[in-house]
Scaffold this motif. Sequence first.
Motif, PDB file in Angstrom:
ATOM      1  N   GLU A 150      -7.955   8.053 -16.338  1.00 40.15           N
ATOM      2  CA  GLU A 150      -9.027   7.039 -16.316  1.00 40.15           C
ATOM      3  C   GLU A 150      -9.333   6.498 -17.699  1.00 40.15           C
ATOM      4  O   GLU A 150      -9.863   5.404 -17.832  1.00 40.15           O
ATOM      5  CB  GLU A 150     -10.287   7.621 -15.683  1.00 40.15           C
TER       6      GLU A 150
ATOM      7  N   ASP B 196      -5.914  -0.879  -2.697  1.00 34.48           N
ATOM      8  CA  ASP B 196      -6.943   0.086  -3.065  1.00 34.48           C
ATOM      9  C   ASP B 196      -6.653   1.456  -2.459  1.00 34.48           C
ATOM     10  O   ASP B 196      -6.161   1.572  -1.344  1.00 34.48           O
ATOM     11  CB  ASP B 196      -8.330  -0.363  -2.579  1.00 34.48           C
TER      12      ASP B 196
ATOM     13  N   ALA C 239      -8.864   4.129  -6.473  1.00 34.26           N
ATOM     14  CA  ALA C 239      -9.280   3.073  -7.405  1.00 34.26           C
ATOM     15  C   ALA C 239      -9.527   1.788  -6.616  1.00 34.26           C
ATOM     16  O   ALA C 239      -8.870   1.524  -5.618  1.00 34.26           O
ATOM     17  CB  ALA C 239      -8.183   2.844  -8.439  1.00 34.26           C
TER      18      ALA C 239
ATOM     19  N   LYS D 252     -12.847  -3.392 -10.012  1.00 33.82           N
ATOM     20  CA  LYS D 252     -13.678  -2.389 -10.675  1.00 33.82           C
ATOM     21  C   LYS D 252     -12.829  -1.483 -11.562  1.00 33.82           C
ATOM     22  O   LYS D 252     -13.164  -1.229 -12.708  1.00 33.82           O
ATOM     23  CB  LYS D 252     -14.414  -1.549  -9.637  1.00 33.82           C
ATOM     24  N   ASP D 253     -11.717  -0.991 -11.014  1.00 32.24           N
ATOM     25  CA  ASP D 253     -10.889  -0.017 -11.715  1.00 32.24           C
ATOM     26  C   ASP D 253      -9.549  -0.585 -12.188  1.00 32.24           C
ATOM     27  O   ASP D 253      -8.917  -0.018 -13.070  1.00 32.24           O
ATOM     28  CB  ASP D 253     -10.597   1.175 -10.799  1.00 32.24           C
ATOM     29  N   TYR D 254      -9.102  -1.665 -11.582  1.00 30.71           N
ATOM     30  CA  TYR D 254      -7.825  -2.250 -11.967  1.00 30.71           C
ATOM     31  C   TYR D 254      -7.787  -3.718 -11.567  1.00 30.71           C
ATOM     32  O   TYR D 254      -8.598  -4.178 -10.776  1.00 30.71           O
ATOM     33  CB  TYR D 254      -6.644  -1.498 -11.338  1.00 30.71           C
TER      34      TYR D 254
END
Length: 64
Positions: free
Chosen positions: A12, A37, A40, A44-46
Motif C-alpha cells: 500500500e 475492483d 482495492a 480510491k486505491d488505483y
Amino acid sequence: MGFKHLRYEVSESNEVVTIAIEKKVSEELTFWVRTEDGSAQAGKDYKHMNELITLKANESSREI
C-alpha cells in the motif's frame, strides 16, 4: 502473449506498479487491458484502466 511475471504484489505504500506484458508471436497483436475492483477500489486505491492496446509486429513487450 502473457505477463512477464506470474505474480505481482504491491504494498500500500507503493504509489506505482508496472506490469510487463510479453508477446511471443511475430505478428501484430491487439488486446484489451481492464482493471477490476477487489480489495482495492478504483478511484480510491488505483487508477481504473479499460484500454485497447496494440503491440506492433516488431514489439515484443509493453509495460503498463
